[in-house]
Write a protein that holds these residues in place. Structure first.
Motif, PDB file in Angstrom:
ATOM      1  N   UNK A 105      -1.341  24.668  72.549  1.00 32.80           N
ATOM      2  CA  UNK A 105      -0.999  23.641  71.569  1.00 32.80           C
ATOM      3  C   UNK A 105      -2.045  22.545  71.718  1.00 32.80           C
ATOM      4  N   UNK A 106      -2.830  22.297  70.661  1.00 37.26           N
ATOM      5  CA  UNK A 106      -3.884  21.283  70.725  1.00 37.26           C
ATOM      6  C   UNK A 106      -3.711  20.259  69.606  1.00 37.26           C
ATOM      7  N   UNK A 107      -4.532  19.235  69.685  1.00 39.47           N
ATOM      8  CA  UNK A 107      -4.464  18.166  68.698  1.00 39.47           C
ATOM      9  C   UNK A 107      -5.596  18.244  67.677  1.00 39.47           C
ATOM     10  N   UNK A 108      -6.470  19.240  67.818  1.00 36.38           N
ATOM     11  CA  UNK A 108      -7.616  19.326  66.919  1.00 36.38           C
ATOM     12  C   UNK A 108      -7.222  19.637  65.486  1.00 36.38           C
ATOM     13  N   UNK A 109      -6.107  20.321  65.280  1.00 33.21           N
ATOM     14  CA  UNK A 109      -5.744  20.604  63.889  1.00 33.21           C
ATOM     15  C   UNK A 109      -5.372  19.340  63.130  1.00 33.21           C
ATOM     16  N   UNK A 110      -5.017  18.267  63.816  1.00 31.30           N
ATOM     17  CA  UNK A 110      -4.834  16.983  63.141  1.00 31.30           C
ATOM     18  C   UNK A 110      -6.144  16.578  62.461  1.00 31.30           C
ATOM     19  N   UNK A 111      -7.269  16.828  63.115  1.00 32.47           N
ATOM     20  CA  UNK A 111      -8.580  16.476  62.559  1.00 32.47           C
ATOM     21  C   UNK A 111      -8.937  17.277  61.330  1.00 32.47           C
ATOM     22  N   UNK A 112      -8.719  18.593  61.358  1.00 31.22           N
ATOM     23  CA  UNK A 112      -9.112  19.366  60.179  1.00 31.22           C
ATOM     24  C   UNK A 112      -8.139  19.176  59.028  1.00 31.22           C
TER      25      UNK A 112
ATOM     26  N   UNK B  96       5.426  21.284  65.919  1.00 30.23           N
ATOM     27  CA  UNK B  96       4.354  20.373  66.312  1.00 30.23           C
ATOM     28  C   UNK B  96       3.294  20.238  65.240  1.00 30.23           C
ATOM     29  N   UNK B  97       2.969  21.353  64.586  1.00 32.62           N
ATOM     30  CA  UNK B  97       1.976  21.310  63.519  1.00 32.62           C
ATOM     31  C   UNK B  97       2.503  20.536  62.307  1.00 32.62           C
ATOM     32  N   UNK B  98       3.797  20.618  62.064  1.00 31.94           N
ATOM     33  CA  UNK B  98       4.386  19.820  60.980  1.00 31.94           C
ATOM     34  C   UNK B  98       4.308  18.330  61.299  1.00 31.94           C
ATOM     35  N   UNK B  99       4.525  17.983  62.559  1.00 26.19           N
ATOM     36  CA  UNK B  99       4.395  16.575  62.964  1.00 26.19           C
ATOM     37  C   UNK B  99       2.958  16.111  62.763  1.00 26.19           C
ATOM     38  N   UNK B 100       1.993  16.957  63.139  1.00 28.51           N
ATOM     39  CA  UNK B 100       0.582  16.600  62.936  1.00 28.51           C
ATOM     40  C   UNK B 100       0.271  16.487  61.438  1.00 28.51           C
TER      41      UNK B 100
ATOM     42  N   UNK C 181       0.222  28.339  56.912  1.00 33.30           N
ATOM     43  CA  UNK C 181      -0.868  29.280  56.669  1.00 33.30           C
ATOM     44  C   UNK C 181      -1.726  29.472  57.919  1.00 33.30           C
ATOM     45  N   UNK C 182      -2.036  28.384  58.597  1.00 36.51           N
ATOM     46  CA  UNK C 182      -2.846  28.479  59.810  1.00 36.51           C
ATOM     47  C   UNK C 182      -2.165  29.369  60.854  1.00 36.51           C
ATOM     48  N   UNK C 183      -0.867  29.180  61.048  1.00 35.65           N
ATOM     49  CA  UNK C 183      -0.146  29.997  62.025  1.00 35.65           C
ATOM     50  C   UNK C 183       0.027  31.438  61.557  1.00 35.65           C
ATOM     51  N   UNK C 184       0.122  31.642  60.263  1.00 34.02           N
ATOM     52  CA  UNK C 184       0.188  33.004  59.740  1.00 34.02           C
ATOM     53  C   UNK C 184      -1.118  33.752  60.034  1.00 34.02           C
ATOM     54  N   UNK C 185      -2.241  33.125  59.704  1.00 29.13           N
ATOM     55  CA  UNK C 185      -3.541  33.746  59.972  1.00 29.13           C
ATOM     56  C   UNK C 185      -3.746  33.919  61.478  1.00 29.13           C
TER      57      UNK C 185
END
Length: 183
Positions: A33-40, A155-159, A125-129
């Motif tokens: 679990x990272x925080x980089x997807x907040x950036x993209x 977590x990704x929804x929060x981001x 979509x990101x988690x599906x891929x």
């Protein structure tokens, strides 16, 4: 493409790299679990499809070249063939699609409208891929892999929500507003 566009693209690439300095949270399933997807996600929201997608594509290219930009100081072409490869490869697509869906009406969109796009594209979509790619790399059934990555969605929804709030707040800063009006 104008010089200011290239600078903004490079700055967002750097922002995504800086978010990689935050420690990853290992959930024991092969994908941290990272925080980089907040950036993209934010790159797609603020820069639109072309510039947002290019900033994230540049980041992915730098990772492929071996720069240790991913969370935990990881980098290299071999990562694209491991459990996280699908996630890394999906980043530019996700930024592009978020930008495509937000750029035309961005100035009129509410936090919740942007969050809905961020959630559908940036989280689901990101988690599906990533889950499908992980299934192939770990030789596991696709359904099992997709069940495994469900843990990332909250977590990704929060981001995605944080990115939506930031995007709406930032679009009202005069210098950012001037730039966004040129997109």
């Amino acid at each position: 493409m104008k010089t200011k566009d290239l600078v903004i693209i490079a700055m967002f690439t750097a922002l995504i790299a800086v978010l990689g300095l935050l420690p990853a949270i290992n959930l024991g399933i092969g994908v941290p679990f990272t925080f980089q997807n907040l950036g993209y996600i934010l790159a797609g929201c603020l820069l639109g499809s072309k510039r947002g997608g290019l900033s994230v594509l540049l980041f992915v290219i730098l990772v492929a070249l071996g720069l240790p930009l991913l969370s935990g100081g990881h980098g290299g072409f071999g990562l694209f063939f491991g459990p996280t490869g699908g996630y890394i490869l999906s980043f530019p697509l996700v930024a592009y699609l978020i930008g495509l869906l937000t750029e035309r009406q961005f100035h009129q969109m509410s936090v919740w409208q942007i969050f809905l796009i961020n959630g559908l594209i940036g989280a689901l979509l990101c988690n599906l891929i990533g889950g499908i790619f992980m299934a192939f790399n770990l030789h596991m059934p696709i359904l099992k892999a997709l069940k495994t990555v469900i843990v990332f969605i909250p977590g990704d929804l929060v981001k995605g929500l944080i990115a939506a709030i930031l995007a709406v707040r930032l679009r009202n800063i005069p210098s950012i507003k001037r730039y966004l009006n040129t997109l």
